[in-house]
Design a protein around this motif. Structure first.
Motif, PDB file in Angstrom:
ATOM      1  N   MET A   1       0.850  -1.171   0.000  1.00 11.17           N
ATOM      2  CA  MET A   1       0.000   0.000   0.000  1.00 11.17           C
ATOM      3  C   MET A   1       0.899   1.239   0.000  1.00 11.17           C
ATOM      4  SD  MET A   1      -2.760   1.033   3.053  1.00 11.17           S
ATOM      5  CE  MET A   1      -3.175  -0.638   3.257  1.00 11.17           C
ATOM      6  N   ASP A   2       0.569   2.210  -0.846  1.00 14.16           N
ATOM      7  CA  ASP A   2       1.397   3.415  -0.896  1.00 14.16           C
ATOM      8  C   ASP A   2       1.128   4.314   0.313  1.00 14.16           C
ATOM      9  OD1 ASP A   2      -0.958   4.829  -1.418  1.00 14.16           O
ATOM     10  OD2 ASP A   2      -0.397   5.390  -3.450  1.00 14.16           O
ATOM     11  N   ALA A   3       2.009   5.261   0.541  1.00 16.26           N
ATOM     12  CA  ALA A   3       1.955   6.108   1.742  1.00 16.26           C
ATOM     13  C   ALA A   3       0.672   6.932   1.811  1.00 16.26           C
ATOM     14  CB  ALA A   3       3.182   7.020   1.793  1.00 16.26           C
ATOM     15  N   LYS A   4       0.193   7.448   0.697  1.00 11.63           N
ATOM     16  CA  LYS A   4      -1.030   8.261   0.695  1.00 11.63           C
ATOM     17  C   LYS A   4      -2.229   7.407   1.108  1.00 11.63           C
ATOM     18  CE  LYS A   4      -3.602  11.857  -0.443  1.00 11.63           C
ATOM     19  NZ  LYS A   4      -3.539  13.156   0.150  1.00 11.63           N
ATOM     20  N   THR A   5      -2.345   6.213   0.535  1.00 13.00           N
ATOM     21  CA  THR A   5      -3.438   5.304   0.880  1.00 13.00           C
ATOM     22  C   THR A   5      -3.354   4.893   2.341  1.00 13.00           C
ATOM     23  OG1 THR A   5      -3.465   4.499  -1.402  1.00 13.00           O
ATOM     24  CG2 THR A   5      -4.560   3.121   0.246  1.00 13.00           C
ATOM     25  N   PHE A   6      -2.149   4.594   2.807  1.00 13.31           N
ATOM     26  CA  PHE A   6      -1.947   4.220   4.210  1.00 13.31           C
ATOM     27  C   PHE A   6      -2.358   5.373   5.130  1.00 13.31           C
ATOM     28  CE2 PHE A   6       1.141   3.324   7.814  1.00 13.31           C
ATOM     29  CZ  PHE A   6       0.372   2.301   8.363  1.00 13.31           C
ATOM     30  N   SER A   7      -2.019   6.593   4.756  1.00 11.42           N
ATOM     31  CA  SER A   7      -2.411   7.767   5.542  1.00 11.42           C
ATOM     32  C   SER A   7      -3.931   7.853   5.675  1.00 11.42           C
ATOM     33  CB  SER A   7      -1.906   9.055   4.883  1.00 11.42           C
ATOM     34  OG  SER A   7      -0.521   9.108   4.870  1.00 11.42           O
ATOM     35  N   LYS A   8      -4.623   7.610   4.578  1.00 14.76           N
ATOM     36  CA  LYS A   8      -6.093   7.666   4.608  1.00 14.76           C
ATOM     37  C   LYS A   8      -6.685   6.550   5.463  1.00 14.76           C
ATOM     38  CE  LYS A   8      -6.737  10.313   0.474  1.00 14.76           C
ATOM     39  NZ  LYS A   8      -7.867  11.162   0.275  1.00 14.76           N
ATOM     40  N   GLU A   9      -6.066   5.381   5.442  1.00 16.63           N
ATOM     41  CA  GLU A   9      -6.521   4.284   6.302  1.00 16.63           C
ATOM     42  C   GLU A   9      -6.351   4.650   7.778  1.00 16.63           C
ATOM     43  OE1 GLU A   9      -8.112   1.331   5.623  1.00 16.63           O
ATOM     44  OE2 GLU A   9      -8.311   2.243   3.647  1.00 16.63           O
ATOM     45  N   ILE A  10      -5.236   5.266   8.090  1.00 18.48           N
ATOM     46  CA  ILE A  10      -4.992   5.725   9.462  1.00 18.48           C
ATOM     47  C   ILE A  10      -6.056   6.734   9.864  1.00 18.48           C
ATOM     48  CG2 ILE A  10      -3.420   7.133  10.867  1.00 18.48           C
ATOM     49  CD1 ILE A  10      -1.114   5.639   9.373  1.00 18.48           C
ATOM     50  N   CYS A  11      -6.358   7.658   8.979  1.00 18.69           N
ATOM     51  CA  CYS A  11      -7.388   8.671   9.264  1.00 18.69           C
ATOM     52  C   CYS A  11      -8.745   8.029   9.521  1.00 18.69           C
ATOM     53  CB  CYS A  11      -7.503   9.658   8.113  1.00 18.69           C
ATOM     54  SG  CYS A  11      -6.075  10.729   7.923  1.00 18.69           S
ATOM     55  N   LYS A  12      -9.068   7.024   8.724  1.00 20.62           N
ATOM     56  CA  LYS A  12     -10.346   6.328   8.883  1.00 20.62           C
ATOM     57  C   LYS A  12     -10.439   5.684  10.270  1.00 20.62           C
ATOM     58  CE  LYS A  12     -11.485   3.977   5.294  1.00 20.62           C
ATOM     59  NZ  LYS A  12     -11.576   2.906   4.278  1.00 20.62           N
ATOM     60  N   ILE A  13      -9.359   5.061  10.698  1.00 22.15           N
ATOM     61  CA  ILE A  13      -9.320   4.425  12.020  1.00 22.15           C
ATOM     62  C   ILE A  13      -9.464   5.481  13.110  1.00 22.15           C
ATOM     63  CG2 ILE A  13      -7.844   3.179  13.661  1.00 22.15           C
ATOM     64  CD1 ILE A  13      -6.603   1.783  11.103  1.00 22.15           C
ATOM     65  N   LEU A  14      -8.716   6.564  13.001  1.00 20.72           N
ATOM     66  CA  LEU A  14      -8.781   7.623  14.015  1.00 20.72           C
ATOM     67  C   LEU A  14     -10.171   8.242  14.078  1.00 20.72           C
ATOM     68  CD1 LEU A  14      -5.321   9.296  13.378  1.00 20.72           C
ATOM     69  CD2 LEU A  14      -6.004   7.983  15.406  1.00 20.72           C
ATOM     70  N   SER A  15     -10.778   8.454  12.928  1.00 17.19           N
ATOM     71  CA  SER A  15     -12.123   9.028  12.887  1.00 17.19           C
ATOM     72  C   SER A  15     -13.137   8.111  13.566  1.00 17.19           C
ATOM     73  CB  SER A  15     -12.522   9.281  11.436  1.00 17.19           C
ATOM     74  OG  SER A  15     -13.820   9.805  11.353  1.00 17.19           O
TER      75      SER A  15
END
Length: 115
Positions: free
Chosen positions: A1-15
């Motif tokens: 998974m690329d860094a941008k996609t991983f960042s969005k996954e992290i955001c989804k979890i935090l949200s």
């Protein structure tokens, strides 16, 4: 998974766990330590600690472990280093004091996460 996609996954979890004011900052070319910062707020030191612990658990299920973690016990400013993505979770007071997003803002590289 690329860094941008991983960042969005992290955001989804935090949200999902009620983090506040979640931002993705593209720091490519501004620092050698990462390509993206994810910033989020916790309502209290307890909430900040919980966000980091829950994030680590869910990302671990994806088979990814942080290279380094700092500040989790204190709950003021916790950092998880995932290589190309570094996650910063602050309580309100500490986030206002450091205002990390202003250090890297060029007017085009900050994305506010909304689910």
């Amino acid at each position: 998974m690329d860094a941008k996609t991983f960042s969005k996954e992290i955001c989804k979890i935090l949200s999902k766990h009620k983090a506040e004011d979640i931002l993705i900052i593209d720091v490519t070319g501004k620092t050698d330590i990462a390509d993206y910062f994810v910033l989020a707020g916790g309502r209290s030191m307890t909430h900040t600690r919980s966000l980091i612990e829950l994030l680590e658990e869910e990302v671990d299920k994806m088979g990814v472990a942080p290279n380094r973690r700092e500040g989790v016990k204190e709950g003021r400013w916790a950092v998880l280093d995932y290589g190309d993505v570094i996650v910063h979770i602050f309580n309100d007071e500490t986030r206002l004091f450091y205002h990390l997003e202003s250090l890297y803002d060029n007017g085009k590289n900050i994305e506010k996460y909304t689910d």
